[in-house]
Scaffold this motif. Structure first.
Motif, short mmCIF file in Angstrom:
data_model
loop_
_atom_site.label_atom_id
_atom_site.label_comp_id
_atom_site.label_asym_id
_atom_site.label_seq_id
_atom_site.Cartn_x
_atom_site.Cartn_y
_atom_site.Cartn_z
N SER A 213 -2.27 54.92 56.26
CA SER A 213 -2.36 54.91 57.71
C SER A 213 -2.44 56.35 58.19
O SER A 213 -1.64 57.19 57.74
CB SER A 213 -1.14 54.22 58.34
N ILE A 214 -3.37 56.64 59.08
CA ILE A 214 -3.51 57.99 59.61
C ILE A 214 -3.66 57.91 61.12
O ILE A 214 -4.47 57.13 61.63
CB ILE A 214 -4.73 58.73 59.02
N VAL A 215 -2.92 58.73 61.83
CA VAL A 215 -3.13 58.90 63.26
C VAL A 215 -3.23 60.40 63.50
O VAL A 215 -2.42 61.18 63.01
CB VAL A 215 -2.02 58.26 64.11
N GLY A 216 -4.27 60.80 64.22
CA GLY A 216 -4.47 62.21 64.49
C GLY A 216 -5.95 62.55 64.54
O GLY A 216 -6.81 61.67 64.45
N TRP B 30 -10.67 50.83 58.61
CA TRP B 30 -11.13 50.72 59.99
C TRP B 30 -10.48 51.80 60.84
O TRP B 30 -9.50 52.41 60.42
CB TRP B 30 -10.84 49.33 60.57
N ALA B 31 -11.06 52.03 62.00
CA ALA B 31 -10.55 53.11 62.86
C ALA B 31 -10.68 52.72 64.32
O ALA B 31 -11.59 51.99 64.70
CB ALA B 31 -11.31 54.41 62.59
N THR B 32 -9.74 53.21 65.10
CA THR B 32 -9.81 53.11 66.56
C THR B 32 -10.08 54.52 67.07
O THR B 32 -9.35 55.46 66.74
CB THR B 32 -8.49 52.58 67.14
N TYR B 33 -11.15 54.67 67.88
CA TYR B 33 -11.66 56.00 68.21
C TYR B 33 -11.11 56.53 69.53
O TYR B 33 -11.83 57.10 70.34
CB TYR B 33 -13.18 55.98 68.19
N THR B 34 -9.82 56.33 69.70
CA THR B 34 -9.12 57.01 70.79
C THR B 34 -8.92 58.47 70.37
O THR B 34 -9.31 58.87 69.28
CB THR B 34 -7.76 56.33 71.02
N ASP B 35 -8.30 59.25 71.22
CA ASP B 35 -7.93 60.61 70.89
C ASP B 35 -6.43 60.73 71.11
O ASP B 35 -5.99 60.73 72.26
CB ASP B 35 -8.69 61.60 71.78
N PRO B 36 -5.60 60.78 70.05
CA PRO B 36 -5.97 60.88 68.64
C PRO B 36 -6.49 59.56 68.08
O PRO B 36 -6.18 58.49 68.59
CB PRO B 36 -4.65 61.27 67.97
N GLU B 37 -7.29 59.68 67.02
CA GLU B 37 -7.80 58.50 66.34
C GLU B 37 -6.71 57.85 65.50
O GLU B 37 -5.74 58.50 65.10
CB GLU B 37 -8.98 58.87 65.43
N LEU B 38 -6.90 56.57 65.24
CA LEU B 38 -5.98 55.84 64.36
C LEU B 38 -6.81 55.11 63.31
O LEU B 38 -7.76 54.39 63.66
CB LEU B 38 -5.13 54.86 65.17
N ALA B 39 -6.49 55.31 62.04
CA ALA B 39 -7.27 54.70 60.97
C ALA B 39 -6.35 54.06 59.94
O ALA B 39 -5.21 54.50 59.74
CB ALA B 39 -8.17 55.74 60.30
N GLN B 40 -6.88 53.04 59.28
CA GLN B 40 -6.09 52.27 58.33
C GLN B 40 -6.97 51.78 57.19
O GLN B 40 -8.14 51.44 57.40
CB GLN B 40 -5.46 51.05 59.03
N VAL B 41 -6.41 51.74 56.00
CA VAL B 41 -7.05 51.05 54.88
C VAL B 41 -5.95 50.42 54.06
O VAL B 41 -4.87 51.00 53.89
CB VAL B 41 -7.91 52.00 54.01
N GLY B 42 -6.20 49.23 53.55
CA GLY B 42 -5.20 48.54 52.75
C GLY B 42 -4.00 48.11 53.57
O GLY B 42 -4.11 47.83 54.77
N LEU B 43 -2.83 48.09 52.93
CA LEU B 43 -1.62 47.58 53.57
C LEU B 43 -0.98 48.62 54.49
O LEU B 43 -0.95 49.81 54.18
CB LEU B 43 -0.60 47.18 52.50
#
Length: 470
Positions: free
Chosen positions: A400-403, A338-351
């Motif tokens: 986890s990714i933010v950017g 899933w992702a939150t579409y702010t700038d920067p974006e934040l996305a996650q999968v799994g734990l």
């Protein structure tokens, strides 16, 4: 009243219902689809699509203000808020034919534009139709939850269902709720020229990795969004254009109010008890998405759990197998991104890191790579962010990714986790240079740094081979 007998009745024409109906009908099943409101459901009309369209307009405005580091003189954008909303509705209208009644009737689906109500375990009444089905799929989705805050019912307020119809620019938008919807709308409106205050009773973006969330929140605050945490709304007063939210952490006033505190499953109209379907806030289902009525399945938001459009679509595809072929199938959650579409974006999968540490303890390795070490991010001035990959015994269990483009980058890790691949699969990948995609490869490469470059054994073997290599 007209009687209809059908193989499968689908209640709800959102992402999940449409995914199932299209597939089942094209595979030969007789499918009847009920929709009492808009085809395409929440995502097309009130959620994912309009919010991303408004965010896109806001990004254009922001670009005009932030070009100095690229040698482009910043200018104050002249925002036509109504025209920005016109862009939103044009996007909806462009996509709408894909979800239209006509398209699904072309697949052979019988579409009835009415709400459905159960009368027994396999019968639903919708308008002037009584429908008896071998199997029933409930895909009614969810809607905004509006808490019973004193005074709210007498003050004009918005939710995601009507904020996109607002053509008058809010002078000062008050957002109650610091989750993904609240933060996306807060940033969009601050960039389009409104003043914005976000009020959150606990921690803003509290369901995300706190290290990643902090990067997003710092950016929003830097852009001018006032974020007030630990402030529970106790009462609301005022009138159109002058609204005050009274909290246990002070009073906050603005011109418009957006409620973004969560969502509730749409089950009120269904009369589930008559069908023997157990429920509380959502319909109770097993891992096979079957309800306590063996003839009935529930998919998407109405089944509780992760509330994302792509999850509903995944559920719709999952129940094709048992309903059409009588074969077992279970829905997983460990590979859902899933992702939150702010700038920067934040996305996650799994734990997340915290979840992985709790589950796996000392067996966990966390791989990190910063955006400011990626050449494409440096070239584009988008160096704010990082990736974290949680690995257990060589196998990723979360990322986890933010950017910049985090929502795009997370897809690779969703593929890895879905197929139970090892970290070496990503490390062996060749990414084009220069791209943000190299961030994932470089993160995967961190797994081998202590094993190859910091290993005395490896160094001894290399020296020995070099000594005797002809």
């Amino acid at each position: 009243m007209e009687e209809i007998k059908t193989d499968v009745l689908v209640i709800g024409a959102g992402s999940g219902g449409l995914s199932f109906a299209a597939g089942a009908s094209q595979m030969g099943a007789d499918v009847t689809l009920l929709e009492g409101h808009k085809m395409g459901g929440d995502c097309l009309n009130f959620g994912c699509v309009p919010s991303k369209a408004l965010i896109a307009a806001a990004k254009q405005a922001q670009a005009m203000k932030t070009g100095e580091k690229y040698g482009v003189k910043p200018v104050a954008p002249k925002v036509d808020y109504a025209a920005a909303k016109g862009h939103v509705h044009k996007v909806i209208d462009t996509i709408a034919p894909v979800d239209s009644q006509e398209r699904f009737e072309g697949f052979g689906v019988r579409v009835i534009r009415e709400y459905g109500v159960f009368t027994d375990k396999d019968t639903v009444v919708a308008g002037n139709y009584r429908i008896k089905a071998r199997r029933i799929v409930i895909a009614t989705g969810s809607s905004p939850f509006v808490p019973p805050i004193p005074g709210l019912d007498s003050v004009p307020h918005y939710t995601n269902e009507n904020i996109f119809d607002l053509m008058e620019q809010p002078r000062h938008l008050i957002v109650i709720g610091g989750g993904p919807i609240g933060m996306e709308m807060a940033q969009a409106h601050i960039r389009l020229g409104s003043k914005v205050t976000v009020i959150e009773g606990a921690k803003a973006m509290g369901k995300d990795d706190p290290e990643m969330a902090a990067i997003v929140l710092d950016r929003l605050r830097a852009e001018g969004v006032e974020i007030v945490e630990g402030a529970k709304a106790e009462r609301i007063s005022g009138k159109a254009g002058a609204i005050t939210v009274h909290t246990d952490n002070g009073d906050f006033s603005g011109s418009h109010l957006l409620m973004a505190v969560g969502r509730k499953a749409n089950i009120e109209r269904l009369d589930l008890d008559k069908a023997g379907i157990e429920h509380d806030r959502a319909i109770k289902v097993g891992s096979d998405l079957r309800t306590t009525n063996r003839k009935v399945y529930a998919i998407g938001d109405v089944a509780g759990g992760l509330q994302f459009t792509h999850v509903a679509g995944y559920h719709g595809a999952t129940v094709i197998r048992p309903i059409l072929f009588g074969l077992p199938a279970k829905a997983r959650t460990d590979h859902i991104p899933w992702a939150t579409y702010t700038d920067p974006e934040l996305a996650q999968v799994g734990l997340t890191e915290a979840q992985a540490r709790e589950k796996h303890g000392s067996a966990l390795e966390v791989l990190r790579f910063e955006y400011d070490e990626n050449d494409r991010a440096i070239a584009e001035g988008k160096t704010e962010g990082l990736i974290k990959v949680m690995v257990v015994k060589g196998r990723p269990v979360g990322a986890s990714i933010v950017g910049a483009q985090a929502g795009e980058l997370i897809g690779l890790w969703a593929l890895v986790i879905a197929n139970k691949l090892k970290i070496g699969a990503v490390a062996a990948m060749v990414a084009p240079y220069p791209t943000l995609g190299e961030i994932s490869k470089r993160a995967a490469g961190q797994y081998y740094v202590p094993r190859l470059f910091e290993s005395g054994t490896v160094k001894k073997v290399v020296r020995l081979v070099q000594k005797y290599l002809p």
